[in-house]
Design a protein around this motif. Sequence first.
Motif, PDB file in Angstrom:
ATOM      1  N   PRO A   1      20.570 114.629 140.079  1.00  0.00           N
ATOM      2  CA  PRO A   1      21.808 115.168 140.677  1.00  0.00           C
ATOM      3  C   PRO A   1      22.788 114.082 141.109  1.00  0.00           C
ATOM      4  O   PRO A   1      24.003 114.254 140.975  1.00  0.00           O
ATOM      5  CB  PRO A   1      21.307 115.966 141.882  1.00  0.00           C
ATOM      6  N   VAL A   2      22.284 112.969 141.591  1.00  0.00           N
ATOM      7  CA  VAL A   2      23.163 111.871 141.994  1.00  0.00           C
ATOM      8  C   VAL A   2      23.871 111.294 140.770  1.00  0.00           C
ATOM      9  O   VAL A   2      25.078 111.014 140.803  1.00  0.00           O
ATOM     10  CB  VAL A   2      22.365 110.778 142.735  1.00  0.00           C
ATOM     11  N   LEU A   3      23.157 111.134 139.673  1.00  0.00           N
ATOM     12  CA  LEU A   3      23.761 110.624 138.444  1.00  0.00           C
ATOM     13  C   LEU A   3      24.817 111.584 137.899  1.00  0.00           C
ATOM     14  O   LEU A   3      25.864 111.151 137.419  1.00  0.00           O
ATOM     15  CB  LEU A   3      22.683 110.362 137.398  1.00  0.00           C
ATOM     16  N   VAL A   4      24.563 112.866 137.989  1.00  0.00           N
ATOM     17  CA  VAL A   4      25.544 113.859 137.534  1.00  0.00           C
ATOM     18  C   VAL A   4      26.799 113.786 138.401  1.00  0.00           C
ATOM     19  O   VAL A   4      27.925 113.825 137.881  1.00  0.00           O
ATOM     20  CB  VAL A   4      24.930 115.279 137.539  1.00  0.00           C
ATOM     21  N   LEU A   5      26.656 113.679 139.718  1.00  0.00           N
ATOM     22  CA  LEU A   5      27.820 113.570 140.604  1.00  0.00           C
ATOM     23  C   LEU A   5      28.616 112.294 140.349  1.00  0.00           C
ATOM     24  O   LEU A   5      29.854 112.309 140.363  1.00  0.00           O
ATOM     25  CB  LEU A   5      27.389 113.634 142.062  1.00  0.00           C
ATOM     26  N   LEU A   6      27.926 111.190 140.101  1.00  0.00           N
ATOM     27  CA  LEU A   6      28.622 109.946 139.783  1.00  0.00           C
ATOM     28  C   LEU A   6      29.390 110.060 138.469  1.00  0.00           C
ATOM     29  O   LEU A   6      30.505 109.547 138.340  1.00  0.00           O
ATOM     30  CB  LEU A   6      27.641 108.782 139.733  1.00  0.00           C
ATOM     31  N   THR A   7      28.809 110.735 137.500  1.00  0.00           N
ATOM     32  CA  THR A   7      29.489 110.940 136.224  1.00  0.00           C
ATOM     33  C   THR A   7      30.731 111.802 136.409  1.00  0.00           C
ATOM     34  O   THR A   7      31.798 111.501 135.867  1.00  0.00           O
ATOM     35  CB  THR A   7      28.535 111.590 135.204  1.00  0.00           C
TER      36      THR A   7
ATOM     37  N   ALA B   1      36.650 112.337 136.862  1.00  0.00           N
ATOM     38  CA  ALA B   1      37.807 112.685 137.691  1.00  0.00           C
ATOM     39  C   ALA B   1      38.709 111.471 137.906  1.00  0.00           C
ATOM     40  O   ALA B   1      39.942 111.595 137.872  1.00  0.00           O
ATOM     41  CB  ALA B   1      37.352 113.255 139.023  1.00  0.00           C
ATOM     42  N   ALA B   2      38.126 110.305 138.107  1.00  0.00           N
ATOM     43  CA  ALA B   2      38.916 109.088 138.302  1.00  0.00           C
ATOM     44  C   ALA B   2      39.696 108.734 137.041  1.00  0.00           C
ATOM     45  O   ALA B   2      40.861 108.320 137.117  1.00  0.00           O
ATOM     46  CB  ALA B   2      38.013 107.928 138.710  1.00  0.00           C
ATOM     47  N   VAL B   3      39.094 108.909 135.888  1.00  0.00           N
ATOM     48  CA  VAL B   3      39.806 108.654 134.629  1.00  0.00           C
ATOM     49  C   VAL B   3      40.956 109.650 134.475  1.00  0.00           C
ATOM     50  O   VAL B   3      42.055 109.288 134.046  1.00  0.00           O
ATOM     51  CB  VAL B   3      38.829 108.727 133.429  1.00  0.00           C
ATOM     52  N   GLY B   4      40.739 110.897 134.846  1.00  0.00           N
ATOM     53  CA  GLY B   4      41.798 111.901 134.783  1.00  0.00           C
ATOM     54  C   GLY B   4      42.959 111.574 135.693  1.00  0.00           C
ATOM     55  O   GLY B   4      44.128 111.741 135.325  1.00  0.00           O
ATOM     56  N   VAL B   5      42.664 111.081 136.893  1.00  0.00           N
ATOM     57  CA  VAL B   5      43.723 110.687 137.820  1.00  0.00           C
ATOM     58  C   VAL B   5      44.479 109.476 137.267  1.00  0.00           C
ATOM     59  O   VAL B   5      45.714 109.400 137.372  1.00  0.00           O
ATOM     60  CB  VAL B   5      43.154 110.403 139.225  1.00  0.00           C
ATOM     61  N   GLY B   6      43.773 108.533 136.665  1.00  0.00           N
ATOM     62  CA  GLY B   6      44.425 107.370 136.058  1.00  0.00           C
ATOM     63  C   GLY B   6      45.357 107.764 134.927  1.00  0.00           C
ATOM     64  O   GLY B   6      46.476 107.244 134.810  1.00  0.00           O
ATOM     65  N   GLN B   7      44.921 108.694 134.087  1.00  0.00           N
ATOM     66  CA  GLN B   7      45.778 109.181 133.009  1.00  0.00           C
ATOM     67  C   GLN B   7      46.998 109.899 133.568  1.00  0.00           C
ATOM     68  O   GLN B   7      48.108 109.754 133.051  1.00  0.00           O
ATOM     69  CB  GLN B   7      45.001 110.110 132.092  1.00  0.00           C
TER      70      GLN B   7
ATOM     71  N   VAL C   1      39.305 117.986 140.406  1.00  0.00           N
ATOM     72  CA  VAL C   1      38.085 118.800 140.485  1.00  0.00           C
ATOM     73  C   VAL C   1      38.389 119.948 141.440  1.00  0.00           C
ATOM     74  O   VAL C   1      38.977 119.742 142.499  1.00  0.00           O
ATOM     75  CB  VAL C   1      36.891 117.971 141.001  1.00  0.00           C
ATOM     76  N   GLY C   2      37.991 121.150 141.064  1.00  0.00           N
ATOM     77  CA  GLY C   2      38.355 122.335 141.824  1.00  0.00           C
ATOM     78  C   GLY C   2      37.946 122.324 143.286  1.00  0.00           C
ATOM     79  O   GLY C   2      38.646 122.858 144.133  1.00  0.00           O
ATOM     80  N   TRP C   3      36.842 121.702 143.631  1.00  0.00           N
ATOM     81  CA  TRP C   3      36.363 121.756 145.009  1.00  0.00           C
ATOM     82  C   TRP C   3      36.828 120.566 145.840  1.00  0.00           C
ATOM     83  O   TRP C   3      36.504 120.460 147.009  1.00  0.00           O
ATOM     84  CB  TRP C   3      34.844 121.870 145.056  1.00  0.00           C
ATOM     85  N   LEU C   4      37.623 119.664 145.252  1.00  0.00           N
ATOM     86  CA  LEU C   4      38.193 118.549 146.001  1.00  0.00           C
ATOM     87  C   LEU C   4      39.648 118.858 146.336  1.00  0.00           C
ATOM     88  O   LEU C   4      40.296 119.639 145.652  1.00  0.00           O
ATOM     89  CB  LEU C   4      38.128 117.261 145.177  1.00  0.00           C
ATOM     90  N   PRO C   5      40.184 118.249 147.386  1.00  0.00           N
ATOM     91  CA  PRO C   5      41.591 118.485 147.712  1.00  0.00           C
ATOM     92  C   PRO C   5      42.502 117.909 146.623  1.00  0.00           C
ATOM     93  O   PRO C   5      42.113 116.985 145.902  1.00  0.00           O
ATOM     94  CB  PRO C   5      41.784 117.748 149.041  1.00  0.00           C
ATOM     95  N   PRO C   6      43.730 118.436 146.513  1.00  0.00           N
ATOM     96  CA  PRO C   6      44.634 117.928 145.471  1.00  0.00           C
ATOM     97  C   PRO C   6      45.085 116.503 145.759  1.00  0.00           C
ATOM     98  O   PRO C   6      45.110 116.050 146.901  1.00  0.00           O
ATOM     99  CB  PRO C   6      45.812 118.897 145.515  1.00  0.00           C
TER     100      PRO C   6
END
Length: 121
Positions: free
Chosen positions: A23-29, A34-40, A99-104
């Motif tokens: 589960p930790v590896l999945v969350l890190l992935t 999400a970070a790549v999406g924000v960078g784009q 990500v839907g469950w994080l703030p915008p």
Amino acid sequence: MTLRRRLRSDAGMVTAETAMTLPVLVLLTLAGVAAVGVGQAQLRCADAAREAARAVARGDAGAAAARARAAAGRPVSVRSAGSPASDTVVTVRLALRPVGWLPPVTITETAVVASEPGVLP
């Protein structure tokens, strides 16, 4: 195999450790994606600010928001400032929810372009 020997055995430990760390590896992935999406999105926002600033500098302020929206690929807010004797400054804001469950996340980019001679911003 006796009970004492079975209790001291390491058989199955790899499975238990994998079950704990997976589960930790999945969350890190997911965080990496999400970070790549924000960078784009930040790159798209910078492109949108540049396109809008060029449109305003040419005297086409009405098309600036449309050009920024087309460059960003999603709705943006455009604010321009400047005078005929100075540079044109355009700020573009892009609201993004990676990500839907994080703030915008709000991305803000500013572009500065020299105003065309004889053109009012």
